[in-house]
Design a protein around this motif. Structure first.
Motif, PDB file in Angstrom:
ATOM      1  N   VAL A 166       0.837  -1.204   0.000  1.00 35.37           N
ATOM      2  CA  VAL A 166       0.000   0.000   0.000  1.00 35.37           C
ATOM      3  C   VAL A 166       0.870   1.250   0.000  1.00 35.37           C
ATOM      4  O   VAL A 166       0.583   2.233  -0.695  1.00 35.37           O
ATOM      5  N   THR A 167       1.967   1.221   0.758  1.00 32.39           N
ATOM      6  CA  THR A 167       2.873   2.366   0.807  1.00 32.39           C
ATOM      7  C   THR A 167       3.561   2.574  -0.537  1.00 32.39           C
ATOM      8  O   THR A 167       3.738   3.724  -0.982  1.00 32.39           O
ATOM      9  N   ALA A 173       1.765   6.655  -6.774  1.00 32.27           N
ATOM     10  CA  ALA A 173       0.437   7.078  -7.232  1.00 32.27           C
ATOM     11  C   ALA A 173      -0.142   6.023  -8.161  1.00 32.27           C
ATOM     12  O   ALA A 173      -0.700   6.327  -9.218  1.00 32.27           O
ATOM     13  N   SER A 174       0.006   4.757  -7.756  1.00 36.18           N
ATOM     14  CA  SER A 174      -0.537   3.633  -8.526  1.00 36.18           C
ATOM     15  C   SER A 174      -2.032   3.538  -8.250  1.00 36.18           C
ATOM     16  O   SER A 174      -2.453   3.301  -7.116  1.00 36.18           O
ATOM     17  N   THR A 175      -2.846   3.718  -9.286  1.00 33.18           N
ATOM     18  CA  THR A 175      -4.286   3.878  -9.084  1.00 33.18           C
ATOM     19  C   THR A 175      -5.112   2.687  -9.559  1.00 33.18           C
ATOM     20  O   THR A 175      -6.326   2.764  -9.597  1.00 33.18           O
ATOM     21  N   ARG A 220      -6.381   1.879  -4.475  1.00 33.19           N
ATOM     22  CA  ARG A 220      -7.438   0.865  -4.491  1.00 33.19           C
ATOM     23  C   ARG A 220      -7.201  -0.266  -3.507  1.00 33.19           C
ATOM     24  O   ARG A 220      -8.150  -0.862  -2.998  1.00 33.19           O
ATOM     25  N   LEU A 221      -5.946  -0.569  -3.227  1.00 32.77           N
ATOM     26  CA  LEU A 221      -5.669  -1.654  -2.280  1.00 32.77           C
ATOM     27  C   LEU A 221      -6.082  -1.243  -0.872  1.00 32.77           C
ATOM     28  O   LEU A 221      -6.741  -2.006  -0.155  1.00 32.77           O
ATOM     29  N   ASP A 240       6.658   3.593   8.942  1.00 27.75           N
ATOM     30  CA  ASP A 240       8.011   3.041   9.030  1.00 27.75           C
ATOM     31  C   ASP A 240       8.540   2.682   7.643  1.00 27.75           C
ATOM     32  O   ASP A 240       9.701   2.953   7.317  1.00 27.75           O
ATOM     33  N   SER A 241       7.687   2.064   6.826  1.00 29.43           N
ATOM     34  CA  SER A 241       8.092   1.698   5.474  1.00 29.43           C
ATOM     35  C   SER A 241       8.421   2.940   4.656  1.00 29.43           C
ATOM     36  O   SER A 241       9.430   2.984   3.926  1.00 29.43           O
TER      37      SER A 241
END
Length: 295
Positions: A166-167, A173-175, A220-221, A240-241
């Motif tokens: 998700v990070t 900006a993966s949509t 989306r995830l 943290d990531s």
């Protein structure tokens, strides 16, 4: 004629064949395409035209790979795929083991769509983004009942790499990370595929006008698994990531800029580079902003 295909096809026949040594993503000539296997089902929701083929990889020998062809925005779509793959590699997030750009001999594709039939009249090959095949199934493949989908969502929520994935999507900006862009390898174990849409919430490629480093693009995830309401411990893991991205992504910066220089216009390359650098620098802020933690 697909947008930008002339220049991409020309470059893939020359400069892109000579990828620098030690690159993670290499270029494979059309002679490395051994056989067409089959098309991927349209039910999988993939944006591009995807088929499976057997290749001869110069380093790994015979391998089956997913072959993704783009009808439009060829250069940007390939640049997006490469960017997503290299960044996931740098962050050690599970994905297909190998990726490469290949010139696909169009006359070897069985039952091609109309645009490929038309293109084959004037061009012998066409560039595609390829990833080696994984043993697994798309996470939400043809699930007929909402109860089944809930079971999968619950399983994805237990995936140890979820917060890092998700990070990563926030950073890039993966949509378009719908559940069919995860491959289920085993219970609570998934791999990322498909980075073809970045920095655009609509169905299309980014433009300079859509690049906004502080914008919250659709994730989306996060939306599907948590409804953007993760537990605090998940947010802490993402923060943290995020703090590691600047150092880790520097490992692939040189290769990213090489590919962008090959596939994007000079202006697009400069602006996309700045956009991703700025998002990486502000990633912790973006995560906090996403989950309402800014005062």
């Amino acid at each position: 004629m697909p947008q930008s295909a002339n220049s991409i096809i020309s470059s893939t026949s020359n400069d892109l064949l000579r990828t620098p040594a030690k690159h993670i993503i290499i270029k494979i000539r059309d002679t490395g395409y051994l056989s067409f296997i089959n098309w991927v089902s349209a039910h999988d929701e993939h944006r591009g035209f995807v088929h499976i083929a057997n290749f001869h990889h110069p380093e790994h020998g015979s391998c089956d790979a997913y072959v993704k062809l783009y009808e439009t925005d060829v250069g940007k779509s390939l640049a997006n795929e490469i960017t997503a793959y290299l960044c996931a590699h740098a962050l050690s997030i599970t994905q297909p083991k190998h990726a490469f750009i290949a010139n696909i001999p169009l006359d070897r594709i069985k039952n091609p769509p109309g645009w490929i039939k038309r293109l084959s009249k004037t061009h012998k090959t066409y560039p595609a983004f390829c990833t080696t095949r994984l043993d697994g199934h798309s996470a939400a493949l043809r699930l007929p009942f909402e109860s089944d989908l809930k079971h999968i969502v619950d399983d994805v929520a237990k995936w140890p790499e979820l917060e890092r994935a998700v990070t990563l999507d926030e950073n890039l900006a993966s949509t378009d990370r719908h559940l069919n862009n995860l491959i289920r390898l085993a219970p609570k174990k998934y791999a990322l595929i498909d980075g073809g849409r970045l920095a655009n919430d609509e169905d299309g490629c980014w433009t300079i006008s859509t690049l906004n480093a502080l914008n919250l693009y659709r994730n989306r995830l996060s939306e599907r698994v948590w409804d953007h309401k993760p537990k605090q411990q998940c947010i802490d893991k993402m923060i943290d990531s995020a703090s590691t991205h600047s150092v880790l992504l520097e490992q692939v910066a040189e290769e990213l800029r090489y590919w962008w220089s090959q596939l994007l216009t000079p202006e697009d390359s400069v602006q996309f580079d700045k956009f991703l650098n700025d998002r990486t620098s502000n990633l912790g802020l973006l995560v906090r902003k996403r989950y309402g933690m800014l005062v």
